[in-house]
Design a protein around this motif. Structure first.
Motif, PDB file in Angstrom:
ATOM      1  N   LEU A   1       0.830  -1.204   0.000  1.00 58.78           N
ATOM      2  CA  LEU A   1       0.000   0.000   0.000  1.00 58.78           C
ATOM      3  C   LEU A   1       0.865   1.254   0.000  1.00 58.78           C
ATOM      4  CD1 LEU A   1      -2.734   1.440   0.200  1.00 58.78           C
ATOM      5  CD2 LEU A   1      -2.528   1.287   2.684  1.00 58.78           C
ATOM      6  N   MET A   2       1.875   1.277   0.880  1.00 58.43           N
ATOM      7  CA  MET A   2       2.712   2.476   0.973  1.00 58.43           C
ATOM      8  C   MET A   2       3.503   2.702  -0.317  1.00 58.43           C
ATOM      9  SD  MET A   2       1.648   3.596   3.662  1.00 58.43           S
ATOM     10  CE  MET A   2       2.488   5.147   3.458  1.00 58.43           C
ATOM     11  N   SER A   3       3.916   1.600  -0.950  1.00 58.95           N
ATOM     12  CA  SER A   3       4.655   1.748  -2.205  1.00 58.95           C
ATOM     13  C   SER A   3       3.763   2.365  -3.272  1.00 58.95           C
ATOM     14  CB  SER A   3       5.178   0.387  -2.686  1.00 58.95           C
ATOM     15  OG  SER A   3       6.025  -0.156  -1.701  1.00 58.95           O
ATOM     16  N   ILE A   4       2.529   1.878  -3.320  1.00 60.67           N
ATOM     17  CA  ILE A   4       1.595   2.442  -4.304  1.00 60.67           C
ATOM     18  C   ILE A   4       1.341   3.920  -4.011  1.00 60.67           C
ATOM     19  CG2 ILE A   4      -0.788   2.350  -5.170  1.00 60.67           C
ATOM     20  CD1 ILE A   4       0.991   0.031  -6.088  1.00 60.67           C
ATOM     21  N   MET A   5       1.184   4.220  -2.731  1.00 64.41           N
ATOM     22  CA  MET A   5       0.951   5.629  -2.368  1.00 64.41           C
ATOM     23  C   MET A   5       2.157   6.496  -2.751  1.00 64.41           C
ATOM     24  SD  MET A   5      -2.038   5.504  -1.353  1.00 64.41           S
ATOM     25  CE  MET A   5      -2.339   7.160  -0.853  1.00 64.41           C
ATOM     26  N   ILE A   6       3.361   5.948  -2.565  1.00 67.74           N
ATOM     27  CA  ILE A   6       4.570   6.697  -2.932  1.00 67.74           C
ATOM     28  C   ILE A   6       4.588   6.970  -4.434  1.00 67.74           C
ATOM     29  CG2 ILE A   6       7.091   6.461  -3.205  1.00 67.74           C
ATOM     30  CD1 ILE A   6       7.080   5.103  -0.413  1.00 67.74           C
ATOM     31  N   VAL A   7       4.201   5.952  -5.216  1.00 64.20           N
ATOM     32  CA  VAL A   7       4.176   6.150  -6.673  1.00 64.20           C
ATOM     33  C   VAL A   7       3.191   7.271  -7.021  1.00 64.20           C
ATOM     34  CG1 VAL A   7       3.578   5.094  -8.892  1.00 64.20           C
ATOM     35  CG2 VAL A   7       4.846   3.775  -7.181  1.00 64.20           C
ATOM     36  N   ILE A   8       2.010   7.204  -6.408  1.00 66.15           N
ATOM     37  CA  ILE A   8       1.003   8.244  -6.695  1.00 66.15           C
ATOM     38  C   ILE A   8       1.517   9.615  -6.273  1.00 66.15           C
ATOM     39  CG2 ILE A   8      -1.313   9.066  -6.090  1.00 66.15           C
ATOM     40  CD1 ILE A   8      -2.139   6.085  -5.874  1.00 66.15           C
ATOM     41  N   PHE A   9       2.047   9.706  -5.038  1.00 62.20           N
ATOM     42  CA  PHE A   9       2.541  10.991  -4.540  1.00 62.20           C
ATOM     43  C   PHE A   9       3.690  11.529  -5.407  1.00 62.20           C
ATOM     44  CE2 PHE A   9       1.048   9.850   0.000  1.00 62.20           C
ATOM     45  CZ  PHE A   9      -0.214  10.365  -0.281  1.00 62.20           C
ATOM     46  N   SER A  10       4.505  10.609  -5.925  1.00 57.53           N
ATOM     47  CA  SER A  10       5.664  11.046  -6.710  1.00 57.53           C
ATOM     48  C   SER A  10       5.241  11.796  -7.966  1.00 57.53           C
ATOM     49  CB  SER A  10       6.519   9.840  -7.115  1.00 57.53           C
ATOM     50  OG  SER A  10       7.060   9.242  -5.967  1.00 57.53           O
ATOM     51  N   PHE A  11       4.107  11.401  -8.522  1.00 52.16           N
ATOM     52  CA  PHE A  11       3.656  12.090  -9.724  1.00 52.16           C
ATOM     53  C   PHE A  11       2.788  13.316  -9.391  1.00 52.16           C
ATOM     54  CE2 PHE A  11       5.167   8.179 -11.465  1.00 52.16           C
ATOM     55  CZ  PHE A  11       5.775   8.604 -12.631  1.00 52.16           C
ATOM     56  N   LEU A  12       2.542  13.511  -8.107  1.00 48.97           N
ATOM     57  CA  LEU A  12       1.815  14.718  -7.689  1.00 48.97           C
ATOM     58  C   LEU A  12       2.739  15.718  -6.996  1.00 48.97           C
ATOM     59  CD1 LEU A  12      -1.397  13.074  -6.147  1.00 48.97           C
ATOM     60  CD2 LEU A  12      -1.116  13.992  -8.435  1.00 48.97           C
ATOM     61  N   ALA A  13       4.017  15.333  -6.811  1.00 45.13           N
ATOM     62  CA  ALA A  13       4.955  16.185  -6.051  1.00 45.13           C
ATOM     63  C   ALA A  13       4.991  17.598  -6.628  1.00 45.13           C
ATOM     64  CB  ALA A  13       6.349  15.566  -6.099  1.00 45.13           C
ATOM     65  N   PHE A  14       5.007  18.574  -5.742  1.00 43.50           N
ATOM     66  CA  PHE A  14       4.984  19.974  -6.197  1.00 43.50           C
ATOM     67  C   PHE A  14       5.624  20.937  -5.207  1.00 43.50           C
ATOM     68  CE2 PHE A  14       2.687  24.075  -6.003  1.00 43.50           C
ATOM     69  CZ  PHE A  14       3.086  24.607  -7.227  1.00 43.50           C
ATOM     70  N   ASP A  15       5.200  20.828  -3.924  1.00 48.33           N
ATOM     71  CA  ASP A  15       5.485  21.924  -2.996  1.00 48.33           C
ATOM     72  C   ASP A  15       6.973  22.214  -2.797  1.00 48.33           C
ATOM     73  OD1 ASP A  15       5.568  19.500  -1.783  1.00 48.33           O
ATOM     74  OD2 ASP A  15       4.286  20.013  -0.083  1.00 48.33           O
ATOM     75  N   TYR A  16       7.798  21.186  -2.625  1.00 47.62           N
ATOM     76  CA  TYR A  16       9.208  21.470  -2.343  1.00 47.62           C
ATOM     77  C   TYR A  16       9.920  22.068  -3.566  1.00 47.62           C
ATOM     78  CZ  TYR A  16       8.889  19.566   2.265  1.00 47.62           C
ATOM     79  OH  TYR A  16       8.542  19.395   3.574  1.00 47.62           O
ATOM     80  N   VAL A  17       9.574  21.579  -4.745  1.00 50.71           N
ATOM     81  CA  VAL A  17      10.184  22.154  -5.949  1.00 50.71           C
ATOM     82  C   VAL A  17       9.732  23.600  -6.103  1.00 50.71           C
ATOM     83  CG1 VAL A  17      10.204  22.071  -8.469  1.00 50.71           C
ATOM     84  CG2 VAL A  17      10.510  19.988  -7.167  1.00 50.71           C
ATOM     85  N   ASN A  18       8.460  23.838  -5.875  1.00 48.28           N
ATOM     86  CA  ASN A  18       7.967  25.214  -6.020  1.00 48.28           C
ATOM     87  C   ASN A  18       8.614  26.144  -4.996  1.00 48.28           C
ATOM     88  OD1 ASN A  18       6.196  27.081  -7.346  1.00 48.28           O
ATOM     89  ND2 ASN A  18       5.012  27.126  -5.467  1.00 48.28           N
ATOM     90  N   LEU A  19       8.804  25.632  -3.791  1.00 50.65           N
ATOM     91  CA  LEU A  19       9.393  26.462  -2.745  1.00 50.65           C
ATOM     92  C   LEU A  19      10.885  26.708  -2.962  1.00 50.65           C
ATOM     93  CD1 LEU A  19       7.658  24.888   0.375  1.00 50.65           C
ATOM     94  CD2 LEU A  19       7.506  27.278  -0.294  1.00 50.65           C
ATOM     95  N   MET A  20      11.573  25.731  -3.547  1.00 57.40           N
ATOM     96  CA  MET A  20      13.031  25.836  -3.591  1.00 57.40           C
ATOM     97  C   MET A  20      13.591  26.293  -4.933  1.00 57.40           C
ATOM     98  SD  MET A  20      14.018  22.579  -1.221  1.00 57.40           S
ATOM     99  CE  MET A  20      15.654  23.132  -0.798  1.00 57.40           C
ATOM    100  N   THR A  21      12.961  25.908  -6.016  1.00 53.94           N
ATOM    101  CA  THR A  21      13.567  26.247  -7.321  1.00 53.94           C
ATOM    102  C   THR A  21      12.572  26.728  -8.368  1.00 53.94           C
ATOM    103  OG1 THR A  21      13.293  23.996  -8.168  1.00 53.94           O
ATOM    104  CG2 THR A  21      15.342  24.475  -7.007  1.00 53.94           C
ATOM    105  N   GLN A  22      11.295  26.577  -8.132  1.00 52.60           N
ATOM    106  CA  GLN A  22      10.257  26.877  -9.145  1.00 52.60           C
ATOM    107  C   GLN A  22      10.568  26.193 -10.479  1.00 52.60           C
ATOM    108  OE1 GLN A  22      11.402  30.654  -8.218  1.00 52.60           O
ATOM    109  NE2 GLN A  22      10.692  29.987  -6.242  1.00 52.60           N
ATOM    110  N   GLY A  23      11.171  25.007 -10.384  1.00 56.78           N
ATOM    111  CA  GLY A  23      11.454  24.240 -11.606  1.00 56.78           C
ATOM    112  C   GLY A  23      12.780  24.598 -12.262  1.00 56.78           C
ATOM    113  N   GLY A  24      13.425  25.632 -11.780  1.00 53.97           N
ATOM    114  CA  GLY A  24      14.674  26.075 -12.396  1.00 53.97           C
ATOM    115  C   GLY A  24      15.883  25.551 -11.657  1.00 53.97           C
ATOM    116  N   PRO A  25      17.063  26.028 -11.930  1.00 53.56           N
ATOM    117  CA  PRO A  25      17.336  26.905 -13.065  1.00 53.56           C
ATOM    118  C   PRO A  25      17.338  26.116 -14.375  1.00 53.56           C
ATOM    119  CG  PRO A  25      19.359  26.370 -11.906  1.00 53.56           C
ATOM    120  CD  PRO A  25      18.259  25.758 -11.111  1.00 53.56           C
ATOM    121  N   ALA A  26      17.013  26.788 -15.439  1.00 54.70           N
ATOM    122  CA  ALA A  26      17.017  26.193 -16.777  1.00 54.70           C
ATOM    123  C   ALA A  26      16.121  24.954 -16.841  1.00 54.70           C
ATOM    124  CB  ALA A  26      18.451  25.874 -17.216  1.00 54.70           C
ATOM    125  N   HIS A  27      15.076  24.927 -16.025  1.00 52.92           N
ATOM    126  CA  HIS A  27      14.093  23.822 -16.017  1.00 52.92           C
ATOM    127  C   HIS A  27      14.685  22.495 -15.529  1.00 52.92           C
ATOM    128  CE1 HIS A  27      10.947  26.140 -18.059  1.00 52.92           C
ATOM    129  NE2 HIS A  27      11.907  26.653 -18.772  1.00 52.92           N
TER     130      HIS A  27
END
Lengths: 472, 292
Positions: free
Chosen positions: B216-242
């Motif tokens: 169950l936790m592995s499946i949840m990790i897979v799902i969460f991995s494709f929904l990940a957003f907050d830390y990237v948005n807070l730290m790099t906004q997808g950059g530099p250079a994407h």
């Protein structure tokens, strides 16, 4: 017993459904609840505020999550000033750290505050076209805004000839310098582009940063060098033609400016690799701490300098100048506003909201706000040139002077464009990809080709706003 | 008559859950799928139907390929490092009967910190070459020339994922520990009497017993991995250079910077497909377990 359990279960289910329905209904009222800073500031000072809030109709406005001293300045010069000027309405400002996305979501859902804070006039075009903002032409005529606003800004805020927003404070990009660092090293304040780059080279040789810009917290800070160097290197005429579709992005003047952006990044004129590890406050901390002679920033830099300087004497070391034009002539300013203010078409009190905007377009408001919060509230009003900087001290005087200089340059038609204010949405987003050139992911030509594609997309979407024409 | 009454009661009792599912899951999902086939900008009264144009544009976009690669890296990292650390710490805590509760509380601190706090700690205190740990190590003058990992083409996404893993591992530890503690005592006792050592106990007694939880936790990790957003948005906004772009950050940029809600919806549908695939495999595995 079983029947009793079933009955209880049914009752519980009914309560749940009713709760949900009630929650849905609670979102219906058009006016936003007031749950914010008005409560933080004591209201008992003024007779008007002694009246129960319920007797006054609320005018709501959302704003970004300002710091304490900034909120205090807004409370004094905007909220209290407006609320005390009449007895029918109460201006309520709600501070939200995610104001941009909150407003986008609220407007999409048919809600939002009466006064809509936007990221700049370019933000307004799409919403205006869909009738989500009030056409301000009648208010402009009533209050004489066309004569009071600097012409280029008035034009910038129009969509198909009609006014849909007023600009916030001017955000002209320029050079903040530390007078003491220059004096201690025997360097004069540069007056030409070549002198500026030569001084930065000397600073790097002396173990200082040549100059600083910081994108640690906000990748979109890339727009600073883009706006500055397009204006200073490519020049107002070329950029005007590009933004109006008369000229391709991938054309000699813009190529020269883009190459200069690469040179600045590679030569360490923007902090080198530390560009990505410093934020706006930190670059001004380094400027104040004499680790660099120059910082490049919009006029908001005055507020960051004030935030980090330990005392007024240190703050007085900070000077401001326009970035000289690379190919000679008077230094052009960048036409940019920190934000825009529009009136929500769903507002029940558009006249009162317009009165708030009218008050914001006065030198009294602009200079009052700037006397406590320098850098953000230099409203582009012609009247600003009548404000005497001598009435202010130190950095406040420097800011007032900078605003007056920018207004004069705009009036003379010597201006380029700030990306976030004047570029249409997709073009703006693509322009930020200059870092892909810095990191060698694409060439300058490929970058400019992608800007041509983005601009074509914006043209197709009808999101090109009014671009004021400089003199050339 | 009783059966009929019972059915009505069942329907009434089902109604709240059904109502919530339909109103906050089904209808928005259908809307999102429809929006993904339009060029809607989020506020226009009319939505222009453009078929699969958004999807075709996305598949041709080079930043989409970077984002997919980063999402997969994110998933692989989360399926290994926090799972191993969480499981290892859960096994260690299983042996600590007295201090277990106290230690759990300590380990949970990163999990209860707000993402913005965690992101700021790592950006300013760990990764910063001007004032953080990286700066300190460089100042030691032992030949190190460390850069800000967030600006690295190869390690940028790993540096951001590391922050989220630091935040997430203790949550897994708590889940695994709870599952481990449910292992039947008679099985453990019998194995011990047969002379099983701890690795044998883990692989032959504990692991088979907590297999559904791990799945169950592995499946949840897979799902969460494709929904990940907050830390990237807070730290790099997808950059530099994407370099640190994820599907969710591309969706966010499309929606709020470029005002392409149709495009953002298409990204959301693609993200959901990965979650659905994971959910499909989980359901299949669960059914197999039930059959077994």
């Amino acid at each position: 017993m079983t029947n009793l359990k079933k009955l209880l279960s049914l009752l519980l289910a009914l309560v749940m459904v009713l709760s949900l329905v009630a929650c849905g209904a609670a979102e219906e009222p058009a006016e936003e609840p007031a749950d914010e800073p008005a409560a933080e500031e004591p209201a008992e000072e003024t007779p008007a505020e002694d009246e129960p809030a319920a007797e006054r109709k609320q005018i709501t406005m959302w704003f970004w999550g300002a710091s304490d001293y900034q909120r205090n300045a807004m409370q004094k010069w905007l909220i209290d000033a407006y609320n005390n000027s009449q007895e029918e309405y109460e201006l309520v400002v709600e501070f939200r750290s995610s104001v941009d996305s909150d407003i986008a979501v609220a407007l999409s859902g048919g809600g939002g505050p009466d006064i809509v804070y936007g990221s700049g006039p370019a933000f307004v075009a799409g919403y205006a076209a869909e009738g989500l903002f009030v056409n301000l032409d009648s208010y402009a005529e009533q209050y004489g805004w066309k004569d009071r606003l600097v012409g280029a800004f008035y034009d910038l805020c129009t969509v198909e000839g009609s006014l849909y927003s007023i600009p916030g404070g001017m955000s002209n990009f320029g050079v903040f310098y530390n007078k003491k660092v220059l004096e201690d090293n025997g360097w004069a304040v540069p007056t030409t582009y070549e002198e500026l780059t030569a001084t930065m080279d000397k600073a790097i040789e002396a173990g200082l940063y040549g100059g600083l810009i910081g994108a640690k917290d906000w990748r979109y800070t890339n727009e600073w060098p883009i706006s500055m160097l397009l204006t200073s290197v490519a020049g107002p005429e070329a950029v005007y033609k590009v933004l109006t579709g008369e000229q391709k992005w991938n054309s000699p003047e813009i190529v020269e400016a883009a190459n200069e952006m690469v040179t600045w990044y590679n030569n360490g004129y923007m902090g080198g690799e530390d560009y990505w590890s410093l934020d706006a406050n930190e670059i001004f901390q380094y400027l104040v701490d004499e680790k660099t002679p120059f910082c490049y920033a919009p006029l908001n830099g005055f507020q960051w300098a004030k935030g980090v300087a330990p005392d007024d004497a240190t703050l007085d070391n900070i000077g401001f100048m326009l970035l000289p034009a690379k190919n000679g002539g008077d230094a052009p300013v960048t036409l940019g506003a920190v934000c825009s203010y529009s009136i929500n078409a769903k507002s029940e009190h558009p006249d009162a909201a317009a009165a708030v905007l009218d008050y914001m377009l006065t030198a009294e408001f602009a200079s009052g706000m700037s006397s406590e919060w320098p850098g953000y509230w230099g409203m582009p009003v012609v009247e600003f040139t009548t404000v005497d900087p001598a009435d202010y001290e130190g950095v406040y005087a420097a800011y007032i002077q900078a605003c007056a200089d920018v207004v004069a340059a705009l009036d003379a038609g010597n201006f380029g464009y700030a990306a976030s204010t004047c570029f249409p949405a997709v073009t703006y987003e693509t322009s930020i990809d200059i870092d892909t050139v810095w990191f060698g992911e694409q060439s300058v030509e490929e970058y400019l080709d992608s800007l041509d594609e983005a601009y074509a997309e914006d043209v197709e979407a009808g999101s090109i706003g009014q671009i004021p024409m400089p003199k050339f | 008559m009783v059966n009929r009454k019972g059915k009505i009661t069942d329907i009434v009792l089902l109604f709240p859950a059904l109502f919530i599912s339909i109103s906050v899951v089904l209808i928005p999902s259908i809307q999102t799928i429809y929006n993904s086939l339009t060029s809607w900008n989020g506020f226009a009264a009319e939505k222009t139907f453009i078929g699969f144009a958004n999807y075709l544009e996305i598949f041709e976009d080079r930043y989409f390929h970077i984002a997919i690669k980063n999402n997969i890296i994110w998933m692989l990292l989360f399926l290994t490092i926090p799972v191993c650390v969480g499981m290892g710490m859960a096994l260690l805590l299983l042996q600590r009967k007295r201090s277990r509760n106290f230690l759990q509380m300590i380990f949970l601190v990163p999990y209860v910190l707000a993402p913005v706090v965690t992101a700021m700690i790592f950006k300013n205190i760990i990764y910063s070459p001007t004032s953080g740990l990286i700066h300190f190590l460089n100042e030691l003058n032992v030949g190190l020339d460390l850069k800000n990992p967030l600006t690295s083409r190869e390690f940028g996404i790993i540096a951001v994922a590391a922050v989220d893993m630091w935040h997430f591992w203790s949550y897994l530890m708590i889940i695994y520990l709870a599952a481990l503690r449910q292992t039947p005592a008679d099985q453990l006792e019998a194995a011990r009497l047969d002379g099983a050592n701890f690795p044998q106990l883990f692989f032959h007694i504990y692991l088979p017993n907590i297999k559904p939880t791990v799945h169950l936790m592995s499946i949840m990790i897979v799902i969460f991995s494709f929904l990940a957003f907050d830390y990237v948005n807070l730290m790099t906004q997808g950059g530099p250079a994407h370099y640190t772009e994820l599907l969710a950050t591309l969706a966010y940029t499309s929606a709020f910077s470029e005002r392409k809600i149709g495009m953002a919806s298409a990204y959301s549908v693609i993200m959901s497909v990965f979650g659905l695939i994971a959910a499909f495999f989980y359901t299949k595995a669960s059914m197999k377990e039930e059959r077994d």
